[in-house]
Write an enzyme that holds these catalytic residues in place. Structure first.
Site, PDB file in Angstrom:
ATOM      1  CG  ASP A 210      -1.918   1.071   1.279  1.00 45.32           C
ATOM      2  OD1 ASP A 210      -2.781   1.103   0.380  1.00 45.32           O
ATOM      3  OD2 ASP A 210      -1.867   1.905   2.206  1.00 45.32           O
ATOM      4  CD  GLU A 274      16.649 -13.876   3.310  1.00 45.76           C
ATOM      5  OE1 GLU A 274      16.216 -14.726   4.122  1.00 45.76           O
ATOM      6  OE2 GLU A 274      17.081 -12.753   3.650  1.00 45.76           O
TER       7      GLU A 274
END
Length: 564
Positions: A210, A274
């Site tokens: 957002d 990751e």
């Protein structure tokens, strides 16, 4: 838990490139427990419908613990589910069920600000010396007691509220109950990264961020300049001033989009890397968002993709559409957009483009280079709901009515059938008296419900499914380059582009005008080395046959031509 890419060793890690993402607004999607508010169990119940569309992922708007002053975009606990939506176990089950259906799960993250009920803010406001005293943006009053600068909030009024206990103002770019976090503080930056890791460990496939350009503010708290109105580059002031919204009177130059934001996006990308196969999409608001959108998605070290309100505010004008896409293309090839025509913040495209052009709007969207976002109900052709002032829930509309009606019209409950509450909620009290959904179900939408359209081959839903499935399996549409054709080379109100992937070429034409007079188009004049072409028979696209003669394109129709 694992992401879908971890579960499927053969999955493409760049699945998001050219993907279609289906946005779910949890409060309004499906209410399984009958309290009038949508919930996670309701989403799980309706996931097969989403999977039937041929989309790649779902994006869930906030479901986190919140006082709901801004309906979940005011987070009180970044690591838990608000009881109105269910429990953390429900979310884990949702992820598992989505993955079984081949759907990835993207969730909202509201990092720039929290609720004033968050424990971080409750501690921060106690005094100026506690461990979290500087986790939010605090500033002393001016000598005359006024706020430290002229920054305005999105939902009307100043972006500063005075706290008597600290004898300072705190910054809030939105509601006063949404204080802005201080991203200049390293502990804040790390805390939000830790919150992201929490959800990644639960198997989410990515995040929608957002207002991703709002994380950092100018440390000097410099006043924002007034919005230029005349004599400037139209691209820099195209929105102008909306007399009903005071924030639009100034250019948001110092409260958002600070250079430090880029370095933090790179830390977010390092974290996502990751977890191979995860992705990110950023919402970029502001006065000139396209260059920011390009900068935030450039290379392989920031966001995977982003969107702005340029197309979300589109009314289907061919020239304006061309201008937006051209301005973005000028930012460079090493960027990736995520285009949308509808979402939880704007008027539904079936209304902004015109209800008779709802399928045309979806067809144009599916022709664009980039990833796509589809908003719940857009596959049904739902128009904007009309609400009375007394039915409003959105503070944006309540504060600025009637010049700005707010966002409730696009947030009314999803219509699954034409029965009680449109099938959204089985509201009932213990006494058997029917309950009420949190927003009224729109009577105009009931004839367009899923049940009404499900088994009709000519329904909007059936056509949308065929269109989306073709987009999802077309390499040229998902991955191909895009060559925009200038309006000067086309009849009035016609939008056109060539999509190309290797030897494959597709000419996408859409007549965005009105009336009943066709436009004559010679494809051989629009792309080089064409001998013949054939029209693809896709729902919502006019069907013809292979030819080398000029084509007639009626207003409100589209053609996709395979070029030979």
């Amino acid at each position: 838990m694992m992401t879908l890419s971890q579960l499927d060793p053969h999955a493409r890690l760049d699945w998001w490139r050219g993907a279609t993402i289906y946005q779910i607004y949890p409060r309004s999607f499906m209410d399984a427990n009958g309290d009038g508010i949508g919930d996670l169990a309701g989403i799980i119940e309706r996931l097969p419908h989403v999977a039937s569309l041929g989309v790649d992922a779902i994006w869930l708007s906030p479901f986190f613990t919140s006082p709901m002053k801004d309906f979940g975009y005011d987070v009180a606990d970044y690591r838990d589910v608000d009881p109105m939506f269910g429990h953390l176990e429900d979310f884990k089950h949702l992820v598992s069920q989505a993955h079984q259906l081949g759907l990835r799960v993207i969730i909202d993250q509201v990092l720039s600000h929290s609720s004033d009920q968050h424990v971080w803010f409750q501690q921060s406001r106690q005094d100026r010396h506690n461990a979290k005293a500087d986790w939010y943006v605090w500033a002393d009053p001016l000598p005359d007691g006024n706020p430290p600068n002229n920054w305005m909030a999105a939902f009307s009024g100043r972006a500063w509220t005075f706290d008597a206990k600290r004898r300072q103002y705190y910054l809030h770019n939105f509601l006063a109950s949404q204080p802005d976090l201080n991203f200049h503080h390293p502990e804040v930056r790390q805390a939000q990264l830790d919150n992201l890791r929490f959800w990644l460990d639960l198997g989410v496939d990515g995040f929608r961020f957002d207002v991703v350009n709002y994380y950092f503010h100018d440390r000097a708290l410099t006043d924002n300049p007034a919005m230029a109105r005349e004599g400037v580059n139209p691209a820099m002031a195209r929105e102008g001033v909306n007399p009903g919204n005071p924030q639009s009177y100034q250019r948001m130059q110092h409260n958002i989009e600070q250079p430090e934001n880029l370095a933090y996006l790179e830390r977010i990308r390092d974290l996502l890397d990751e977890y191979p196969g995860t992705t990110s999409v950023g919402e970029i608001a502001g006065n000139d968002p396209l260059p920011t959108m390009a900068a935030y998605t450039a290379g392989q070290c920031r966001l995977h993709m982003a969107y702005t309100f340029d197309l979300l505010n589109s009314d289907g004008d061919a020239r304006a559409l061309y201008d937006v896409l051209t301005r973005f293309a000028e930012q460079g090839e090493d960027t990736w957009p995520c285009w949308a025509l509808s979402n939880h913040d704007v008027e539904r495209s079936a209304t902004s483009w015109g209800e008779s052009r709802a399928l045309l709007a979806l067809t144009v969207l599916c022709s664009l280079r980039g990833s796509l976002c589809l908003y719940q109900g857009e596959e049904l052709g739902l128009p904007e709901a009309e609400l009375a002032f007394e039915d409003l829930q959105d503070p944006f509309g309540i504060n600025l009515w009637p010049e700005i009606k707010g966002r409730d019209g696009c947030r009314t409950p999803m219509v699954w059938d034409d029965g009680l509450n449109g099938g959204f909620s089985r509201c009932a009290t213990e006494s058997g008296v029917e309950g009420t959904p949190w927003l009224p179900v729109s009577p105009r939408q009931l004839p367009l419900s899923v049940a009404q359209q499900e088994n009709r081959d000519d329904s909007f839903l059936s056509r949308a499914r065929r269109l989306l499935r073709y987009r999802g399996t077309s390499q040229v549409l998902r991955e191909g380059d895009q060559i925009l054709i200038a309006p000067e080379r086309l009849p009035d109100d016609v939008f056109a582009s060539v999509r190309q992937h290797g030897a494959q070429r597709l000419l996408c034409l859409a007549h965005l005008g009105t009336g009943d007079t066709p436009s004559v188009i010679d494809p051989s004049q629009l792309a080089p080395d064409i001998t013949t072409w054939s029209t693809l028979e896709i729902a919502g696209v006019t069907a013809t046959h292979a030819s080398h003669h000029p084509l007639s394109l009626m207003p409100g129709s589209a053609m996709w031509l395979a070029l030979n």
